[in-house]
Design an enzyme around this catalytic site. Structure first.
Site: not given
Length: 211
Positions: A100, A103
């Site tokens: 992702c 994050h």
């Protein structure tokens, strides 16, 4: 920091040959940042268990994002064959591992892909490789789904393409709302798969068991 590394490691373990290729300059640069990060987290970068951690993390990140060095269109073009076949071709349960971009935590699951040939088919192993080429980058699942669809559509020029991806996101499981069993599903369609009948057949095939 004195980092020892090779651009190509050849490791033989019980008959298994592992070959990893890394950019040594990037590894050293990334590792130096992680040494500082460990200290900022309150750890001692000099203790035995963490001495090689910055290098290991740097190598892991370079491997997990090696899709930036891959050209998915060329992967497909390298195995395109003329063939008079006009029915749906489905490759399902393709393992997906990505990171992702918000994050930098993993998300993982499965991709299900179909296309209807228009004079050309592609070697079946190339479709999972295209998935990897896009997944092994910093991603969001929505964009990943569209990129796979567009690559197949633009390169093969089929009658239609269908992509469905189902993933669990550790940014949801480990932090934030901490919902461990949540699954995110995204889909993208072109051409004939916009038609409800064709799309329904595809969805039936990827959920059916042949056993």
């Amino acid at each position: 920091m004195n980092l020892k590394h090779k651009s190509e490691e050849d490791e033989r373990i019980e008959g298994y040959v592992k070959i990893d290729r890394y950019d040594g300059t990037k590894i050293e640069r990334i590792a130096s940042h992680y040494q500082a990060i460990l200290a900022d987290l309150g750890e001692d970068p000099g203790r035995e268990g963490l001495l090689q951690t910055p290098v290991r993390v740097a190598k892991a990140l370079q491997y997990l994002t090696h899709g930036y060095d891959m050209k998915p269109e060329e992967i497909l073009r390298g195995a395109m064959f003329k063939e008079d076949y006009s029915q749906m071709v489905v490759v399902k349960d393709i393992e997906v591992f990505s990171m992702c971009e918000h994050h930098m935590l993993p998300f993982f699951g499965k991709a299900h892909i179909a296309y209807i040939p228009n004079g050309h088919i592609v070697g079946l192993s190339k479709i999972p490789r295209v998935v990897d080429a896009f997944a092994r980058r910093l991603q969001v699942q929505e964009r990943l789904t569209n990129e796979i669809r567009d690559c197949i559509q633009d390169t093969l020029n089929p009658v239609g393409v269908a992509v469905v991806i189902e993933c669990k996101h550790l940014c949801m499981s480990m932090r934030g709302v901490q919902k461990q069993n949540s699954v995110t599903t995204t889909s993208a369609f072109t051409g004939e798969f916009v038609n409800e009948t064709t799309r329904s057949e595809f969805l039936r095939l990827i959920t059916a068991s042949l056993s």
